[in-house]
Write a protein that holds these residues in place. Sequence first.
Motif, PDB file in Angstrom:
ATOM      1  N   LEU A  93       0.831  -1.192   0.000  1.00 39.92           N
ATOM      2  CA  LEU A  93       0.000   0.000   0.000  1.00 39.92           C
ATOM      3  C   LEU A  93       0.871   1.249   0.000  1.00 39.92           C
ATOM      4  CD1 LEU A  93      -2.610  -1.102   2.681  1.00 39.92           C
ATOM      5  CD2 LEU A  93      -2.991  -0.968   0.229  1.00 39.92           C
ATOM      6  N   GLU A  94       0.433   2.250  -0.752  1.00 38.04           N
ATOM      7  CA  GLU A  94       1.128   3.532  -0.809  1.00 38.04           C
ATOM      8  C   GLU A  94       0.148   4.632  -0.456  1.00 38.04           C
ATOM      9  OE1 GLU A  94       3.784   6.306  -3.850  1.00 38.04           O
ATOM     10  OE2 GLU A  94       2.424   4.814  -4.684  1.00 38.04           O
ATOM     11  N   TRP A  95       0.462   5.375   0.587  1.00 42.73           N
ATOM     12  CA  TRP A  95      -0.369   6.510   0.979  1.00 42.73           C
ATOM     13  C   TRP A  95      -0.075   7.673   0.037  1.00 42.73           C
ATOM     14  CZ3 TRP A  95       0.970  11.394   3.200  1.00 42.73           C
ATOM     15  CH2 TRP A  95      -0.121  12.108   3.724  1.00 42.73           C
ATOM     16  N   MET A  96      -1.149   8.252  -0.534  1.00 40.92           N
ATOM     17  CA  MET A  96      -0.992   9.299  -1.530  1.00 40.92           C
ATOM     18  C   MET A  96      -1.240  10.700  -0.964  1.00 40.92           C
ATOM     19  SD  MET A  96      -2.928   7.516  -4.728  1.00 40.92           S
ATOM     20  CE  MET A  96      -2.282   8.740  -5.889  1.00 40.92           C
ATOM     21  N   GLY A  97      -2.010  10.762   0.108  1.00 39.63           N
ATOM     22  CA  GLY A  97      -2.323  12.059   0.686  1.00 39.63           C
ATOM     23  C   GLY A  97      -3.666  12.013   1.375  1.00 39.63           C
ATOM     24  N   ALA A  98      -4.004  13.100   2.025  1.00 42.21           N
ATOM     25  CA  ALA A  98      -5.252  13.154   2.777  1.00 42.21           C
ATOM     26  C   ALA A  98      -5.757  14.582   2.860  1.00 42.21           C
ATOM     27  CB  ALA A  98      -5.055  12.600   4.182  1.00 42.21           C
ATOM     28  N   ILE A  99      -7.052  14.685   3.094  1.00 41.98           N
ATOM     29  CA  ILE A  99      -7.655  15.976   3.404  1.00 41.98           C
ATOM     30  C   ILE A  99      -8.298  15.849   4.773  1.00 41.98           C
ATOM     31  CG2 ILE A  99      -9.809  15.417   2.155  1.00 41.98           C
ATOM     32  CD1 ILE A  99      -9.936  18.454   1.464  1.00 41.98           C
ATOM     33  N   ALA A 100      -7.993  16.792   5.627  1.00 42.46           N
ATOM     34  CA  ALA A 100      -8.502  16.760   6.993  1.00 42.46           C
ATOM     35  C   ALA A 100      -9.912  17.327   7.066  1.00 42.46           C
ATOM     36  CB  ALA A 100      -7.581  17.564   7.908  1.00 42.46           C
ATOM     37  N   TRP A 101     -10.555  17.061   8.200  1.00 41.09           N
ATOM     38  CA  TRP A 101     -11.901  17.603   8.432  1.00 41.09           C
ATOM     39  C   TRP A 101     -11.946  19.121   8.258  1.00 41.09           C
ATOM     40  CZ3 TRP A 101      -8.309  17.574  12.120  1.00 41.09           C
ATOM     41  CH2 TRP A 101      -8.279  18.621  13.031  1.00 41.09           C
ATOM     42  N   SER A 102     -10.815  19.756   8.550  1.00 40.40           N
ATOM     43  CA  SER A 102     -10.717  21.202   8.465  1.00 40.40           C
ATOM     44  C   SER A 102     -10.527  21.698   7.039  1.00 40.40           C
ATOM     45  CB  SER A 102      -9.525  21.667   9.306  1.00 40.40           C
ATOM     46  OG  SER A 102      -8.334  21.058   8.800  1.00 40.40           O
ATOM     47  N   GLY A 103     -10.191  20.780   6.142  1.00 41.09           N
ATOM     48  CA  GLY A 103      -9.889  21.149   4.767  1.00 41.09           C
ATOM     49  C   GLY A 103      -8.403  21.192   4.468  1.00 41.09           C
ATOM     50  N   LYS A 104      -7.588  21.058   5.495  1.00 41.50           N
ATOM     51  CA  LYS A 104      -6.134  21.073   5.287  1.00 41.50           C
ATOM     52  C   LYS A 104      -5.714  19.834   4.510  1.00 41.50           C
ATOM     53  CE  LYS A 104      -1.686  21.379   7.641  1.00 41.50           C
ATOM     54  NZ  LYS A 104      -0.965  21.497   8.928  1.00 41.50           N
ATOM     55  N   ILE A 105      -4.805  20.066   3.586  1.00 41.76           N
ATOM     56  CA  ILE A 105      -4.312  18.985   2.744  1.00 41.76           C
ATOM     57  C   ILE A 105      -2.969  18.486   3.269  1.00 41.76           C
ATOM     58  CG2 ILE A 105      -3.623  18.301   0.416  1.00 41.76           C
ATOM     59  CD1 ILE A 105      -6.550  19.041   0.650  1.00 41.76           C
ATOM     60  N   HIS A 106      -2.829  17.172   3.296  1.00 40.76           N
ATOM     61  CA  HIS A 106      -1.559  16.547   3.655  1.00 40.76           C
ATOM     62  C   HIS A 106      -1.108  15.748   2.443  1.00 40.76           C
ATOM     63  CE1 HIS A 106      -1.999  17.410   8.016  1.00 40.76           C
ATOM     64  NE2 HIS A 106      -3.275  17.417   7.681  1.00 40.76           N
ATOM     65  N   ASP A 107       0.073  16.084   1.932  1.00 42.57           N
ATOM     66  CA  ASP A 107       0.547  15.472   0.702  1.00 42.57           C
ATOM     67  C   ASP A 107       1.646  14.462   0.961  1.00 42.57           C
ATOM     68  OD1 ASP A 107       0.203  18.703  -0.572  1.00 42.57           O
ATOM     69  OD2 ASP A 107      -0.941  16.984  -1.309  1.00 42.57           O
ATOM     70  N   SER A 108       1.701  13.470   0.095  1.00 37.87           N
ATOM     71  CA  SER A 108       2.845  12.565   0.058  1.00 37.87           C
ATOM     72  C   SER A 108       3.983  13.281  -0.646  1.00 37.87           C
ATOM     73  CB  SER A 108       2.478  11.295  -0.705  1.00 37.87           C
ATOM     74  OG  SER A 108       3.643  10.604  -1.104  1.00 37.87           O
ATOM     75  N   SER A 109       5.160  13.222  -0.070  1.00 40.22           N
ATOM     76  CA  SER A 109       6.296  13.931  -0.663  1.00 40.22           C
ATOM     77  C   SER A 109       6.640  13.373  -2.042  1.00 40.22           C
ATOM     78  CB  SER A 109       7.510  13.846   0.253  1.00 40.22           C
ATOM     79  OG  SER A 109       7.826  12.491   0.536  1.00 40.22           O
ATOM     80  N   SER A 110       6.397  12.091  -2.237  1.00 39.57           N
ATOM     81  CA  SER A 110       6.779  11.470  -3.505  1.00 39.57           C
ATOM     82  C   SER A 110       5.791  11.772  -4.623  1.00 39.57           C
ATOM     83  CB  SER A 110       6.913   9.958  -3.333  1.00 39.57           C
ATOM     84  OG  SER A 110       5.674   9.400  -2.943  1.00 39.57           O
ATOM     85  N   LEU A 111       4.574  12.118  -4.273  1.00 40.39           N
ATOM     86  CA  LEU A 111       3.549  12.352  -5.291  1.00 40.39           C
ATOM     87  C   LEU A 111       3.012  13.772  -5.297  1.00 40.39           C
ATOM     88  CD1 LEU A 111       1.489   9.070  -4.825  1.00 40.39           C
ATOM     89  CD2 LEU A 111       2.917   9.647  -6.787  1.00 40.39           C
ATOM     90  N   LYS A 112       3.539  14.594  -4.422  1.00 42.02           N
ATOM     91  CA  LYS A 112       2.981  15.922  -4.200  1.00 42.02           C
ATOM     92  C   LYS A 112       2.841  16.734  -5.478  1.00 42.02           C
ATOM     93  CE  LYS A 112       3.642  20.036  -1.328  1.00 42.02           C
ATOM     94  NZ  LYS A 112       4.450  20.629  -0.237  1.00 42.02           N
ATOM     95  N   SER A 113       3.818  16.614  -6.357  1.00 40.60           N
ATOM     96  CA  SER A 113       3.807  17.442  -7.561  1.00 40.60           C
ATOM     97  C   SER A 113       2.748  17.003  -8.563  1.00 40.60           C
ATOM     98  CB  SER A 113       5.183  17.407  -8.230  1.00 40.60           C
ATOM     99  OG  SER A 113       5.490  16.088  -8.662  1.00 40.60           O
TER     100      SER A 113
END
Length: 120
Positions: free
Chosen positions: A47-67
């Motif tokens: 499994l590869e985590w790609m990123g997430a969006i928080a309840w607040s709307g904040k985005i958390h990106d994977s460093s490898s796929l961020k671009s």
Amino acid sequence: QVQLQESGPGLVKPSQTLSLTCTVSGGSITTDYYYWNWIRQPPGKGLEWMGAIAWSGKIHDSSSLKSRTSISRDNSKNLVYLQLNSLKPEDTAVYYCATQSGYNGPAVYWGQGTQVTVSS
């Protein structure tokens, strides 16, 4: 109980942009402290985590796929979106959306996944 369902095209061509939708039911995507993740699993790999969006709307990106990734949401429709651009054959995978309470918690609720194949 929260239920998630991924949807999107099963086959896309290299260099195109993939757009996936996660339809959430049984809970709100704005519920405090919940994170809505995109995770993928290429054939024969982990499994590869790609990123997430928080309840607040904040985005958390994977460093490898961020671009190449963009995660967004529609609060009124309770939907979470993933866009992945500049597709390559190695982006072929089963794509999942999943959620948990707390950033570091293990994902508790998962969608069934949607197969995406990148091929000309």
